[in-house]
Write a protein that holds these residues in place. Structure first.
Motif, PDB file in Angstrom:
ATOM      1  N   UNK A  26       0.839  -1.388   0.169  1.00  0.00           N
ATOM      2  CA  UNK A  26       0.249   0.002   0.201  1.00  0.00           C
ATOM      3  C   UNK A  26       0.996   1.463   0.070  1.00  0.00           C
ATOM      4  N   UNK A  27       0.295   2.681  -0.881  1.00  0.00           N
ATOM      5  CA  UNK A  27       1.210   3.283  -0.935  1.00  0.00           C
ATOM      6  C   UNK A  27       1.029   4.440   0.892  1.00  0.00           C
ATOM      7  N   UNK A  28       2.252   5.078   0.940  1.00  0.00           N
ATOM      8  CA  UNK A  28       2.458   5.781   1.693  1.00  0.00           C
ATOM      9  C   UNK A  28       2.191   7.020   1.584  1.00  0.00           C
ATOM     10  N   UNK A  29       1.518   7.677   1.075  1.00  0.00           N
ATOM     11  CA  UNK A  29       1.207   8.832   0.350  1.00  0.00           C
ATOM     12  C   UNK A  29       0.568   9.540   1.456  1.00  0.00           C
ATOM     13  N   UNK A  30       1.167  11.126   2.004  1.00  0.00           N
ATOM     14  CA  UNK A  30       0.458  11.518   2.702  1.00  0.00           C
ATOM     15  C   UNK A  30      -0.871  12.712   2.215  1.00  0.00           C
ATOM     16  N   UNK A  31      -2.295  12.406   2.696  1.00  0.00           N
ATOM     17  CA  UNK A  31      -3.249  13.472   2.628  1.00  0.00           C
ATOM     18  C   UNK A  31      -4.521  12.846   1.459  1.00  0.00           C
ATOM     19  N   UNK A  32      -4.176  11.350   1.657  1.00  0.00           N
ATOM     20  CA  UNK A  32      -4.884  10.402   0.776  1.00  0.00           C
ATOM     21  C   UNK A  32      -6.436  10.591   1.704  1.00  0.00           C
ATOM     22  N   UNK A  33      -7.347  10.368   0.563  1.00  0.00           N
ATOM     23  CA  UNK A  33      -8.797   9.902   1.232  1.00  0.00           C
ATOM     24  C   UNK A  33      -8.490   8.464   2.823  1.00  0.00           C
ATOM     25  N   UNK A  34      -9.245   8.573   3.298  1.00  0.00           N
ATOM     26  CA  UNK A  34      -9.060   8.542   4.737  1.00  0.00           C
ATOM     27  C   UNK A  34      -9.254   6.809   4.409  1.00  0.00           C
ATOM     28  N   UNK A 130      -4.992   6.668  13.068  1.00  0.00           N
ATOM     29  CA  UNK A 130      -5.141   7.846  13.330  1.00  0.00           C
ATOM     30  C   UNK A 130      -6.286   8.059  14.001  1.00  0.00           C
ATOM     31  N   UNK A 131      -6.883   8.376  15.237  1.00  0.00           N
ATOM     32  CA  UNK A 131      -7.909   8.318  15.521  1.00  0.00           C
ATOM     33  C   UNK A 131      -8.427   9.974  15.520  1.00  0.00           C
ATOM     34  N   UNK A 132      -8.878   9.775  14.847  1.00  0.00           N
ATOM     35  CA  UNK A 132      -9.723  11.726  15.008  1.00  0.00           C
ATOM     36  C   UNK A 132     -10.621  12.116  15.508  1.00  0.00           C
ATOM     37  N   UNK A 133     -10.496  12.562  16.082  1.00  0.00           N
ATOM     38  CA  UNK A 133     -12.134  13.135  17.497  1.00  0.00           C
ATOM     39  C   UNK A 133     -12.855  13.682  16.921  1.00  0.00           C
ATOM     40  N   UNK A 134     -14.312  13.673  17.070  1.00  0.00           N
ATOM     41  CA  UNK A 134     -15.215  14.872  16.874  1.00  0.00           C
ATOM     42  C   UNK A 134     -15.473  15.033  17.746  1.00  0.00           C
ATOM     43  N   UNK A 135     -15.452  16.407  18.116  1.00  0.00           N
ATOM     44  CA  UNK A 135     -16.499  16.636  19.612  1.00  0.00           C
ATOM     45  C   UNK A 135     -17.632  17.028  19.466  1.00  0.00           C
ATOM     46  N   UNK A 143      -8.756   6.486  10.465  1.00  0.00           N
ATOM     47  CA  UNK A 143      -8.253   6.965   9.605  1.00  0.00           C
ATOM     48  C   UNK A 143      -6.684   5.749   9.378  1.00  0.00           C
ATOM     49  N   UNK A 144      -6.938   4.674   8.377  1.00  0.00           N
ATOM     50  CA  UNK A 144      -6.417   3.670   8.636  1.00  0.00           C
ATOM     51  C   UNK A 144      -4.992   3.720   7.512  1.00  0.00           C
ATOM     52  N   UNK A 145      -5.077   4.811   6.928  1.00  0.00           N
ATOM     53  CA  UNK A 145      -4.100   4.970   6.065  1.00  0.00           C
ATOM     54  C   UNK A 145      -2.636   4.618   6.449  1.00  0.00           C
ATOM     55  N   UNK A 146      -2.588   5.693   7.756  1.00  0.00           N
ATOM     56  CA  UNK A 146      -0.471   5.241   8.243  1.00  0.00           C
ATOM     57  C   UNK A 146      -0.217   3.838   8.645  1.00  0.00           C
ATOM     58  N   UNK A 147      -1.616   3.421   8.997  1.00  0.00           N
ATOM     59  CA  UNK A 147      -1.124   1.733   9.825  1.00  0.00           C
ATOM     60  C   UNK A 147      -0.364   1.512   8.296  1.00  0.00           C
TER      61      UNK A 147
END
Length: 475
Positions: A26-34, A130-135, A143-147
């Motif tokens: 899988x690509x490591x490119x930053x900024x892809x769709x979640x 990455x966890x994104x907290x929506x308060x 978002x598992x792109x960074x996993x």
């Protein structure tokens, strides 16, 4: 009053620059769709098997060599077990028992001179999601792109004593890794982040105090503020007769304080065991030699060479080599135009001004060296005025427009026609008898006014060198 000494060690996580993840394609490119850059391996699906990315090993070894580490010919991955929503496998593949690199050091500059910070080890591992907290909606998204993005963790010895040394150490690490091309080390994108382990003790004591760990600090400002705050918090506890608790804390930079997350775990809490799905990493002497031979010239060596080879002052060389992109641009442009000091002046003057004005980093420079060299030559040969050259450079910097074409299209070239210049200068002399008389009476500065009037009459397009020469002759 009791004096206290701060003891600091860092765990620096660096995302490596491989195009694919550490154990999958899988690509490591930053900024892809979640969740766009995912597959069964990096999302921990049952039955999926990891395959080690060779490029990750080479980057990790290259960093280890640059930091004077011993590179293990035999290393192994281990499974670190813990549950967290952004960790899809419920374990992380890391290296605990047999890391790739050990016993290195890095030299930093401090107000008291240079000193070495020890590197305990460098190991390879995979990143979590990455966890994104929506308060606003009281929910958390993942978002598992960074996993599975490849990491090295650089673990220092507890050799730093204040935030200034910590920042000097981090800046040196970042510079070395960027020069190696192993990572872009962009703190704002999380590709370099630091965990700070800090304790305090009475001055003169040799035993370490109880340490705390602050996680995932990703700006130098946050790191500095977190260190000062935690030092003061621990001293206040000790002064009031309380104990410092070994724990992991999270720093809130907006609010300016830290809070406890959990008690500090030890290795046994993660139930480490050898990773059963990966074979050990064996680096032959031949492979290590190839990695060592491919090491580029690092910043310190390049800075010294720029002073000797190009005659640059130490300050110029220091600024230019602070970014590999800028150093490369300087060297390539100087090789084309043969005017290194002029190239340096443009980089340190207009380039730095425009970088600051546009909020860009020097590592984002993408100027074409051939076009840059043409502009340097045009300006140095007085084929364009300084004002016109700066205008062309700004267009070149912002939009990539070829400076030579821009100068031609805008009619910015200096007039070097002697007949046309003599005609205008003759008129300026006639219209300014007082300045002419002042010059003839020994007031050298008076000629500056006459040059200015000539340039004004020529709308800034006159060749200033020729204007000076003809004026003096006619006067």
């Amino acid at each position: 009053m009791i004096e206290y000494e701060t003891v600091i060690g860092l765990e620096v996580h660096v995302e490596l620059a491989s195009k694919t993840k550490i154990f999958c394609g899988c690509s490591t490119a930053f900024g892809a769709e979640p969740n766009a850059n995912t597959c069964p391996v990096c999302t921990g699906m049952p039955g999926s098997l990891p395959v080690l990315n060779k490029q990750v090993v080479e980057y990790a070894a290259a960093v280890g060599i640059a930091l004077e580490c011993e590179i293990a010919s035999y290393s192994r991955f281990d499974r670190k077990n813990y549950f967290y929503p952004d960790n899809p496998q419920n374990y992380q593949i890391s290296q605990l028992y047999l890391p790739l690199c050990r016993n290195g050091r890095v030299q930093i500059q401090t107000p008291d001179g240079s000193r070495f910070i020890g590197i305990h080890e460098i190991h390879m591992e995979e990143d979590a999601g990455k966890l994104i907290h929506d308060e606003s909606e009281d929910r958390s998204l993942i978002d598992y792109n960074r996993s599975g993005v490849p990491l090295i963790e650089i673990v220092s010895e507890p050799d730093m004593r204040n935030s200034e040394e910590v920042i000097a150490y981090l800046e040196k690490l970042r510079m070395i890794i960027q020069y190696l091309g192993a990572s872009d080390c962009k703190l704002q994108e999380g590709s370099m982040r630091a965990d700070v382990n800090l304790s305090v003790r009475k001055a003169g004591e040799t035993e370490f105090g109880t340490r705390t760990e602050m996680k995932n600090l990703n700006s130098f400002r946050a790191i500095t503020r977190a260190i000062e705050n935690e030092r003061n918090r621990q001293i206040d506890l000790l002064e009031s007769g309380e104990k410092v608790i070994q724990e992991t804390r999270r720093w809130d930079d907006a609010k300016g304080y830290s809070y406890a997350m959990r008690s500090k775990e030890d290795a046994q809490d993660y139930r480490y065991f050898p990773e059963p799905d990966l074979v050990p990493v064996v680096i032959s002497g031949e492979w290590l030699s190839r990695i060592r031979d491919a090491q580029p010239e690092l910043r310190d060596a390049r800075m010294s060479r720029f002073q000797k080879q190009y005659g640059l002052p130490e300050y110029d060389a220091s600024i230019i080599t602070s970014s590999k992109k800028m150093a490369d641009l300087f060297e390539e442009t100087s090789g084309i135009c043969g005017r290194p000091k002029k190239v340096s002046n443009w980089l340190m003057g207009e380039t730095m001004r425009l970088l600051k004005e546009t909020g860009k980093d020097a590592d984002e420079l993408s100027l074409d060296a051939h076009s840059f060299a043409k502009l340097v030559n045009l300006a140095d040969d007085k084929a364009v005025s300084n004002t016109a050259a700066k205008e062309a450079f700004e267009e070149f910097f912002k939009n990539g427009t070829d400076p030579e074409i821009y100068i031609e299209e805008k009619g910015l070239k200096s007039v070097s026609d002697e007949g046309a210049l003599r005609s205008v200068i003759e008129k300026v002399i006639t219209e300014n008898p007082q300045s002419v008389q002042d010059y003839r009476n020994g007031k050298e500065k008076a000629i500056g006014f006459l040059v200015g009037q000539t340039m004004k009459a020529m709308k800034g397009k006159a060749n200033p060198g020729m204007v000076n020469q003809i004026l003096k002759e006619m006067l």
